[in-house]
Design a protein around this motif. Structure first.
Motif, PDB file in Angstrom:
ATOM      1  N   LEU A  47      13.571  13.830  -4.178  1.00 60.80           N
ATOM      2  CA  LEU A  47      13.653  15.105  -4.874  1.00 60.80           C
ATOM      3  C   LEU A  47      15.093  15.444  -5.239  1.00 60.80           C
ATOM      4  CD1 LEU A  47      12.511  17.876  -5.774  1.00 60.80           C
ATOM      5  CD2 LEU A  47      12.815  18.643  -3.423  1.00 60.80           C
ATOM      6  N   LEU A  48      16.021  15.254  -4.310  1.00 63.46           N
ATOM      7  CA  LEU A  48      17.418  15.597  -4.569  1.00 63.46           C
ATOM      8  C   LEU A  48      18.072  14.642  -5.553  1.00 63.46           C
ATOM      9  CD1 LEU A  48      18.527  16.542  -0.944  1.00 63.46           C
ATOM     10  CD2 LEU A  48      18.242  18.088  -2.877  1.00 63.46           C
ATOM     11  N   LEU A  49      17.524  13.463  -5.745  1.00 68.28           N
ATOM     12  CA  LEU A  49      18.071  12.519  -6.712  1.00 68.28           C
ATOM     13  C   LEU A  49      17.520  12.728  -8.119  1.00 68.28           C
ATOM     14  CD1 LEU A  49      18.214   9.088  -4.823  1.00 68.28           C
ATOM     15  CD2 LEU A  49      20.099  10.631  -5.351  1.00 68.28           C
ATOM     16  N   THR A  50      16.350  13.330  -8.222  1.00 65.40           N
ATOM     17  CA  THR A  50      15.678  13.407  -9.519  1.00 65.40           C
ATOM     18  C   THR A  50      15.741  14.777 -10.177  1.00 65.40           C
ATOM     19  OG1 THR A  50      13.585  13.789  -8.352  1.00 65.40           O
ATOM     20  CG2 THR A  50      14.086  11.524  -9.016  1.00 65.40           C
ATOM     21  N   ILE A  51      15.947  15.838  -9.398  1.00 67.41           N
ATOM     22  CA  ILE A  51      15.989  17.163 -10.023  1.00 67.41           C
ATOM     23  C   ILE A  51      17.268  17.306 -10.849  1.00 67.41           C
ATOM     24  CG2 ILE A  51      14.606  18.240  -8.225  1.00 67.41           C
ATOM     25  CD1 ILE A  51      17.129  19.337  -7.016  1.00 67.41           C
ATOM     26  N   PRO A  52      17.288  18.203 -11.836  1.00 66.28           N
ATOM     27  CA  PRO A  52      18.510  18.413 -12.632  1.00 66.28           C
ATOM     28  C   PRO A  52      19.659  18.911 -11.752  1.00 66.28           C
ATOM     29  CG  PRO A  52      16.598  19.373 -13.710  1.00 66.28           C
ATOM     30  CD  PRO A  52      16.150  18.978 -12.354  1.00 66.28           C
ATOM     31  N   TRP A  53      20.879  18.784 -12.307  1.00 67.55           N
ATOM     32  CA  TRP A  53      22.059  19.184 -11.549  1.00 67.55           C
ATOM     33  C   TRP A  53      22.014  20.663 -11.166  1.00 67.55           C
ATOM     34  CZ3 TRP A  53      25.592  16.747  -8.893  1.00 67.55           C
ATOM     35  CH2 TRP A  53      25.848  15.392  -9.160  1.00 67.55           C
ATOM     36  N   PHE A  54      21.508  21.503 -12.037  1.00 71.99           N
ATOM     37  CA  PHE A  54      21.430  22.929 -11.720  1.00 71.99           C
ATOM     38  C   PHE A  54      20.548  23.154 -10.500  1.00 71.99           C
ATOM     39  CE2 PHE A  54      19.285  27.046 -12.124  1.00 71.99           C
ATOM     40  CZ  PHE A  54      20.376  27.893 -12.132  1.00 71.99           C
ATOM     41  N   GLY A  55      19.385  22.510 -10.479  1.00 71.70           N
ATOM     42  CA  GLY A  55      18.500  22.640  -9.332  1.00 71.70           C
ATOM     43  C   GLY A  55      19.109  22.064  -8.066  1.00 71.70           C
ATOM     44  N   PHE A  56      19.841  20.947  -8.215  1.00 72.58           N
ATOM     45  CA  PHE A  56      20.501  20.323  -7.065  1.00 72.58           C
ATOM     46  C   PHE A  56      21.529  21.279  -6.449  1.00 72.58           C
ATOM     47  CE2 PHE A  56      24.064  17.761  -5.419  1.00 72.58           C
ATOM     48  CZ  PHE A  56      23.402  17.012  -4.451  1.00 72.58           C
ATOM     49  N   ILE A  57      22.347  21.897  -7.298  1.00 76.53           N
ATOM     50  CA  ILE A  57      23.374  22.812  -6.805  1.00 76.53           C
ATOM     51  C   ILE A  57      22.735  24.047  -6.165  1.00 76.53           C
ATOM     52  CG2 ILE A  57      25.284  24.302  -7.516  1.00 76.53           C
ATOM     53  CD1 ILE A  57      25.952  22.227  -9.646  1.00 76.53           C
ATOM     54  N   VAL A  58      21.661  24.550  -6.778  1.00 73.43           N
ATOM     55  CA  VAL A  58      20.983  25.728  -6.217  1.00 73.43           C
ATOM     56  C   VAL A  58      20.406  25.409  -4.840  1.00 73.43           C
ATOM     57  CG1 VAL A  58      18.987  27.248  -6.491  1.00 73.43           C
ATOM     58  CG2 VAL A  58      20.487  26.803  -8.431  1.00 73.43           C
ATOM     59  N   MET A  59      19.783  24.239  -4.705  1.00 74.67           N
ATOM     60  CA  MET A  59      19.202  23.871  -3.409  1.00 74.67           C
ATOM     61  C   MET A  59      20.285  23.709  -2.350  1.00 74.67           C
ATOM     62  SD  MET A  59      16.129  21.223  -4.335  1.00 74.67           S
ATOM     63  CE  MET A  59      15.730  21.092  -2.599  1.00 74.67           C
ATOM     64  N   ILE A  60      21.404  23.099  -2.710  1.00 75.21           N
ATOM     65  CA  ILE A  60      22.499  22.946  -1.756  1.00 75.21           C
ATOM     66  C   ILE A  60      23.056  24.308  -1.358  1.00 75.21           C
ATOM     67  CG2 ILE A  60      24.793  21.973  -1.399  1.00 75.21           C
ATOM     68  CD1 ILE A  60      22.468  19.957  -1.465  1.00 75.21           C
ATOM     69  N   ALA A  61      23.204  25.204  -2.329  1.00 70.15           N
ATOM     70  CA  ALA A  61      23.731  26.542  -2.033  1.00 70.15           C
ATOM     71  C   ALA A  61      22.782  27.316  -1.117  1.00 70.15           C
ATOM     72  CB  ALA A  61      23.964  27.310  -3.335  1.00 70.15           C
TER      73      ALA A  61
END
Length: 307
Positions: A47-61
């Motif tokens: 999931l973390l490799l395939t979602i867009p960068w915006f979603g990746f940053i939001v999930m990390i935040a």
């Protein structure tokens, strides 16, 4: 001969209940309901490799705030255990957790009890692991090889050397080379076996040239429809009736990163046009040089109009 009938448990039935719907729109297959039977949350790394960068940053935040909030509550549970922090202040212990998790250590606030030092030790270990994991994920996303290959909007069937030939175009959108590029074309269509069983069958299409030492500019892919071709004696109507789809796969070695890259595309039955040809994109200048005009990359002409 005895057969054993295996009964599914209630939990297994619940997992298999949601259906995956296959619909046909514009001559192409569309699979709907994939998330109903498989959740990406069961595979967070993918999931973390395939979602867009915006979603990746939001999930990390979100994860970062949640971890610090959890440790802030743990510090509050220890009472007045953080020096220079206001007693009962969630913001003070939250920002102290931020400093601890990131190994900042300003020194204004520090643990003053054994309980606080224990929580700080646990948080420091989690911070080290979290930084390593996030660094690895970010690097994996940045370093993942990808190809920028464009395909013509339609495929055409046009005469070539006296035989009808399936033709489409591909072009490398980058300024580098794709070395040892290979292309494969598959025909997917509905068929009925001799036993009357309906199935979705895959056929390999033989190409005039399926590989090239360097994929630089454009590539006109051609499949001759002779008596050995799965498309032999088919028509535009039969392609629609059998829900035919062309699936194209290109792979090669990107010369910049020296890694294998892939690109794929598909054409539905409505995107395969009969008795058309592509507009020529290769031209000559007055001084004898050649150039490619990508302005006409997708343009086609009807053979009835040109004759």
């Amino acid at each position: 001969m005895r057969f054993r009938v295996t009964r599914l448990s209630k939990k297994q039935k619940q997992r298999l209940q949601p259906r995956v719907n296959i619909k046909i729109r514009d001559g192409q297959f569309h699979v709907e309901g994939m998330g109903a039977w498989y959740s990406y949350w069961r595979d967070p790394y993918h999931l973390l490799l395939t979602i867009p960068w915006f979603g990746f940053i939001v999930m990390i935040a979100v994860a970062y705030v949640a971890i610090n909030a959890t440790f802030a509550l743990a510090y509050l549970a220890g009472g007045d255990c953080i020096a220079n922090a206001r007693p009962g202040s969630f913001l003070d212990v939250f920002f102290f957790s931020v400093q601890t998790l990131a190994s900042i250590g300003y020194g204004a606030m520090y643990p003053k009890t054994t309980y606080a030092n224990t929580i700080v030790t646990i948080e420091a270990m989690i911070g080290l692991v979290g930084i390593a994991v996030m660094t690895g994920l970010a690097f994996a996303r940045f370093s993942r090889p990808s190809a920028r290959v464009i395909f013509s909007k339609v495929a055409v069937i046009t005469p070539y050397e006296g035989l009808p030939t399936l033709t489409f175009r591909a072009a490398n959108q980058r300024r580098n080379l794709i070395l040892e590029a290979q292309i494969r074309v598959y025909l997917l269509r509905d068929e009925v076996t001799a036993e009357g069983e309906a199935m979705r069958r895959i056929h390999d299409l033989k190409l005039l040239r399926h590989q090239t030492p360097s994929f630089t500019l454009s590539w006109t892919v051609m499949h001759v429809i002779d008596q050995f071709s799965p498309l032999y004696e088919m028509s535009a109507e039969s392609l629609v009736q059998t829900n035919a789809t062309l699936v194209i796969s290109i792979s090669g070695i990107d010369e910049t990163v020296a890694q294998v890259v892939h690109a794929r595309h598909s054409y539905g039955a409505m995107e395969i046009l009969w008795n058309y040809r592509f507009v020529n994109i290769l031209h000559h200048t007055d001084d004898g040089h050649r150039y490619i005009d990508y302005q006409y990359f997708h343009e086609i002409l009807s053979l009835d109009e040109t004759n």
